[in-house]
Scaffold this active site. Sequence first.
Site, PDB file in Angstrom:
ATOM      1  N   CYS A   1       6.144  16.059 -25.804  1.00  0.00           N
ATOM      2  CA  CYS A   1       7.330  15.564 -25.107  1.00  0.00           C
ATOM      3  C   CYS A   1       7.331  16.022 -23.653  1.00  0.00           C
ATOM      4  O   CYS A   1       7.692  17.175 -23.356  1.00  0.00           O
ATOM      5  CB  CYS A   1       8.585  16.064 -25.821  1.00  0.00           C
ATOM      6  SG  CYS A   1      10.101  15.637 -24.962  1.00  0.00           S
TER       7      CYS A   1
ATOM      8  N   CYS B   1      10.732  17.053 -22.288  1.00  0.00           N
ATOM      9  CA  CYS B   1      11.211  18.378 -22.720  1.00  0.00           C
ATOM     10  C   CYS B   1      10.480  19.494 -21.984  1.00  0.00           C
ATOM     11  O   CYS B   1      11.091  20.487 -21.607  1.00  0.00           O
ATOM     12  CB  CYS B   1      10.968  18.588 -24.219  1.00  0.00           C
ATOM     13  SG  CYS B   1      11.328  17.179 -25.244  1.00  0.00           S
ATOM     14  N   ASP B   2       9.175  19.354 -21.817  1.00  0.00           N
ATOM     15  CA  ASP B   2       8.364  20.500 -21.385  1.00  0.00           C
ATOM     16  C   ASP B   2       7.730  20.357 -19.995  1.00  0.00           C
ATOM     17  O   ASP B   2       7.118  21.315 -19.514  1.00  0.00           O
ATOM     18  CB  ASP B   2       7.232  20.744 -22.412  1.00  0.00           C
ATOM     19  CG  ASP B   2       7.793  21.022 -23.799  1.00  0.00           C
ATOM     20  OD1 ASP B   2       8.889  21.601 -23.875  1.00  0.00           O
ATOM     21  OD2 ASP B   2       7.146  20.658 -24.791  1.00  0.00           O
TER      22      ASP B   2
END
Length: 303
Positions: free
Chosen positions: A131, A134-135
């Site tokens: 992701c 997300c990261d």
Amino acid sequence: MHDITIIGAGPAGLSAGIYAARAKLSTLIVERMYPGGQAAITDRIENYPGFNEGVAGAELAENMKSQAEKFGAEFLNGEVESIERQGEKFIIKLKSESLESKAVILAMGAESRKLGVKGEKEYTGRGVSYCATCDGAFYANKPVMIVGGGDSAIEEALYLTRFASSVQVVHRRDRLRATKILQERAFKNKKIKFLWNSMVDEILGKDTVEEVIIRNVMTGEKTSALVNGIFVAIGWVPNTSFVKGLVKLDEQGYIITDETMNTGVPGLFAAGDIRKKPLRQVVTAVADGAIAAVEAGKYLESL
Ligand code: NAP
């Protein structure tokens, strides 16, 4: 006992929840993680009608959830382990409790496909990610790699250029599957480089990822790429393990329904990415959810 229990709170499940609760059916939505599914971890959704400037996936998901709650849908956090039909009701078993429902809508979506190479499992969360939204921010001014050639991979590659010093796209063929508009943006972006006809062989590092071994599928030649992050975006696998044997699945594990989202089991419907269908997008997921809820309502009336 609820009238309708929806398993999964992605766009399909939330849309089904809005329609079912608004029709005054007692509605429960069971979700194991967070509402919004894949859409919630999409930075910006540009092709959902009605949002000229695009909309953040998390914002769209949160709005859908509160819309369902406004009409009276209940939410429960938990992981379903099995579903069984007993007479005219369904028994839904979670780890610590058992639920009963007159109708069920399966909307569990799909999860990221894994590469299946050495180092992938070991470094997940320590340089291997599924992701970018997300990261991605963890990789400020660092070189990263993304695997895949579809819309997800290219969209995420573009997103990663905001943070990373460079983004290498590793794709197993010599042309992308992604839509033209995304391809054009990626080819124009100076931070993005492509490694064609290539696959990941192994992920190496110490505490975190430091190196990825790439294999050229045409020549067999192996090369090393020094990166701190590797993002995997090679498609999805449907979350249908606990309904095997209950509903019909295609060869890839997607649920086969008719156009009313009926699975063939009376009272059991499926909606969204979990279903065998030609286009998996938020716009088709919410349409599936609406149809499933209306059809479940008709089924309840027929009881
Ligand atoms: P996808 O379209 O299935 O693409 C997966 C990519 O990964 C393909 O390029 C495929 O290569 C490659 N791949 C598959 N298995 C692999 C393996 N074992 N090793 C290496 N590479 C592998 O998946 P997606 O990009 O996640 O998209 C899923 C759906 O969501 C699509 O319908 C897509 O249009 C949609 N989506 C839309 C948007 C948007 O509209 N903005 C954004 C994201 C996703 P090949 O090309 O060689 O098969």
